[in-house]
Design an enzyme around this catalytic site. Sequence first.
Site, PDB file in Angstrom:
ATOM      1  N   GLY A  84       0.815  -1.218   0.000  1.00  0.00           N
ATOM      2  CA  GLY A  84       0.000   0.000   0.000  1.00  0.00           C
ATOM      3  C   GLY A  84       0.841   1.258   0.000  1.00  0.00           C
ATOM      4  N   ASP A 119       8.761   5.853   7.812  1.00  0.00           N
ATOM      5  CA  ASP A 119       8.424   7.168   8.371  1.00  0.00           C
ATOM      6  C   ASP A 119       7.450   7.959   7.497  1.00  0.00           C
ATOM      7  OD1 ASP A 119      10.003   7.798   6.248  1.00  0.00           O
ATOM      8  OD2 ASP A 119      11.559   8.844   7.393  1.00  0.00           O
ATOM      9  N   ARG A 170       3.164  13.671  -8.427  1.00  0.00           N
ATOM     10  CA  ARG A 170       3.279  12.812  -9.595  1.00  0.00           C
ATOM     11  C   ARG A 170       1.928  12.696 -10.293  1.00  0.00           C
ATOM     12  NH1 ARG A 170       5.569   6.972  -8.245  1.00  0.00           N
ATOM     13  NH2 ARG A 170       3.547   6.513  -7.349  1.00  0.00           N
ATOM     14  N   ARG A 177      -1.809  -0.935  -9.889  1.00  0.00           N
ATOM     15  CA  ARG A 177      -0.631  -1.736 -10.212  1.00  0.00           C
ATOM     16  C   ARG A 177      -1.023  -3.204 -10.305  1.00  0.00           C
ATOM     17  NH1 ARG A 177       3.171   1.495  -7.073  1.00  0.00           N
ATOM     18  NH2 ARG A 177       2.086   3.437  -6.652  1.00  0.00           N
ATOM     19  N   ASP A 246       4.413  -4.510  -7.508  1.00  0.00           N
ATOM     20  CA  ASP A 246       3.780  -3.283  -7.008  1.00  0.00           C
ATOM     21  C   ASP A 246       4.315  -2.058  -7.738  1.00  0.00           C
ATOM     22  OD1 ASP A 246       6.053  -4.312  -5.403  1.00  0.00           O
ATOM     23  OD2 ASP A 246       6.017  -2.317  -4.519  1.00  0.00           O
ATOM     24  N   ASN A 247       5.338  -2.234  -8.547  1.00  0.00           N
ATOM     25  CA  ASN A 247       5.881  -1.122  -9.320  1.00  0.00           C
ATOM     26  C   ASN A 247       5.592  -1.282 -10.807  1.00  0.00           C
ATOM     27  OD1 ASN A 247       6.903  -0.009  -6.968  1.00  0.00           O
ATOM     28  ND2 ASN A 247       8.926  -0.912  -7.224  1.00  0.00           N
ATOM     29  N   ASP A 256       7.379   4.535 -10.525  1.00  0.00           N
ATOM     30  CA  ASP A 256       8.225   4.283  -9.354  1.00  0.00           C
ATOM     31  C   ASP A 256       9.702   4.242  -9.709  1.00  0.00           C
ATOM     32  OD1 ASP A 256       6.213   4.470  -7.597  1.00  0.00           O
ATOM     33  OD2 ASP A 256       6.207   2.388  -6.949  1.00  0.00           O
TER      34      ASP A 256
HETATM   35  P1  AMP Z   1       8.972   1.380  -3.175  1.00  0.00           P
HETATM   36  O1  AMP Z   1      10.251   0.692  -2.884  1.00  0.00           O
HETATM   37  O2  AMP Z   1       9.074   2.878  -3.138  1.00  0.00           O
HETATM   38  O3  AMP Z   1       8.296   0.883  -4.395  1.00  0.00           O
HETATM   39  O4  AMP Z   1       8.032   1.042  -1.944  1.00  0.00           O
HETATM   40  C1  AMP Z   1       7.672  -0.258  -1.573  1.00  0.00           C
HETATM   41  C2  AMP Z   1       6.716  -0.192  -0.404  1.00  0.00           C
HETATM   42  O5  AMP Z   1       7.346   0.374   0.734  1.00  0.00           O
HETATM   43  C3  AMP Z   1       5.486   0.664  -0.643  1.00  0.00           C
HETATM   44  O6  AMP Z   1       4.420   0.081   0.026  1.00  0.00           O
HETATM   45  C4  AMP Z   1       5.863   1.986  -0.025  1.00  0.00           C
HETATM   46  O7  AMP Z   1       4.735   2.748   0.340  1.00  0.00           O
HETATM   47  C5  AMP Z   1       6.644   1.532   1.194  1.00  0.00           C
HETATM   48  N1  AMP Z   1       7.604   2.554   1.631  1.00  0.00           N
HETATM   49  C6  AMP Z   1       8.744   2.922   1.024  1.00  0.00           C
HETATM   50  N2  AMP Z   1       9.356   3.899   1.697  1.00  0.00           N
HETATM   51  C7  AMP Z   1       8.602   4.174   2.774  1.00  0.00           C
HETATM   52  C8  AMP Z   1       8.705   5.094   3.861  1.00  0.00           C
HETATM   53  N3  AMP Z   1       9.736   5.925   3.987  1.00  0.00           N
HETATM   54  N4  AMP Z   1       7.703   5.090   4.786  1.00  0.00           N
HETATM   55  C9  AMP Z   1       6.676   4.256   4.680  1.00  0.00           C
HETATM   56  N5  AMP Z   1       6.524   3.367   3.688  1.00  0.00           N
HETATM   57  C10 AMP Z   1       7.468   3.324   2.737  1.00  0.00           C
HETATM   58 MG    MG Z   2       6.671   1.325  -5.349  1.00  0.00          MG
END
Ligand code: AMP
Ligand code: MG
Length: 484
Positions: A84, A119, A170, A177, A246-247, A256
């Site tokens: 999510g 965070d 964005r 996804r 998810d990406n 992403d």
């Molecule tokens: P991503 O690697 O950006 O595609 O993120 C993968 C998952 O990790 C997604 O569910 C993001 O919402 C969550 N996520 C990534 N960075 C953070 C963050 N700093 N705080 C909370 N959730 C994160």
């Molecule tokens: Mg992502």
Amino acid sequence: MQLSRIYASLPEQFSAPLTPAPLRNPQIVALNEPLARELGLDPDWLRSPAGLAFLGQGSRPDGAPPVAMAYAGHQFGHFVPSLGDGRAMLVGEVTDRARQLRDIHLKGSGPTPFSRRGDGRAALGPVLREYVVSEAMHALGIPTTRALAALTTGESVMRETMQPGGVIVRIASSHVRVGTFQYFAAQGDTRSVRILADHVIGRLYPELTEAENPYLALLDAVTARQADLVARWMLVGFIHGVMNTDNMSIAGETIDFGPCAFLDAYDPAKVFSFIDQNGRYAYGNQPDMALWNLGRLAETLLPLLDSNHERAVEQAKSALMRFDGVFNETYLNGWRKKLGLALEEDGDARLAGRLLTAMHRGEADFTLTFRRLGDAVRSGQTEDIVSLFGPGSKIKEWIRDWQARLDREERSAEACHADMQATNPRIIPRNHRIEEMIRSAVTGDFAPFRRLTEALSHPFKDGTDGFETPPAAHEQVKNTFCGT
Ligand code: AMP
Ligand code: MG
């Protein structure tokens, strides 16, 4: 501004409403005014206090809550049932000048019910990388999410070190996804999978409503868009870096931008992402990984395809079989354009393959090789191509065969040159330039960011800005880190 809440109005299990939380000291560092106008948003309003609250924290003028979207995903092959939007929010949808719905989405805007241990924040560096690379992809003519704005938050975030916080605004045709489908399918919630599929068809593939089996047609269409997209990535040397399910966007847009990068020297095994230790998402693996992800999408749709499981599986397989055909068509046609070939000959794929082998052996720069092939068509000089290749590449033999092939073309060298330079960019967002830009931005100097963004808005133009130059040995970037 007409700001809809279409996704937010789906049943409650699709998203979680959020209360916008103010940032300490939000400042716009980049506002994409042409894109704002395309979306029917007034740049002056976006710069006003209300606009700043909209861009930084998702405060809608009507006071309705933005939402965090629910999704799951296979991360490096391992299924995670609930991911999510952990640091992102969907503010709503606007209708653009072409009458298409576009999502407005913030990343880095704060914690959500999906934040898990994170965070909810984003560091300024990855925000600016996404801004630069997504806009560069757009200028290269590749389907992608866009960047409307980048902000600093006035807050610090803790990563390997303390860093300035940022938010990226964005724009996407949709943020659904493959992992969104997986989220419901993993819970055995076929009803929600159907609602999601109907939503996606209505919004992104309305022509499929009339199909005999709309859900099969959806799988077919998503497969085709994804195959075409990945072929386009390959043709410019783009490495996404984290092709987790998810990406992967259902709309067929690049989405992403985390540890993404463009190839400098050609190497099919190239990986930049620090977290991808096994090379799962290496440059040359991307078509296979896209198809693997589509296989996961197909599994979620099986109950909708046919009440008989075996028949559903057969149908899904036949849709996935389309991948290779679409990929190869975009890829081979792209290669012909890159090499200046307007006519089609059987040997063209082999000619392209031999150039890649030479580039790999000679560690030649991917982007410059093609640009200089284009130059050579007009000048007749090939030294500048040869000089890009290290020993043992056999590039001279290849050039001879390519020129013999060009001799069979029926158009002028001038026309061929013009076509090649319109398909082979002079400038791509090279990693060392991005790192340099980020190093300056975190100290408050955004001039390199502006120069890079401006140059990348016309990647096919000749120029003397130096942005085409590959990194010197000491400038080479070995790893990029995840966008967190
Ligand atoms: P991503 O690697 O950006 O595609 O993120 C993968 C998952 O990790 C997604 O569910 C993001 O919402 C969550 N996520 C990534 N960075 C953070 C963050 N700093 N705080 C909370 N959730 C994160
Ligand atoms: Mg992502």
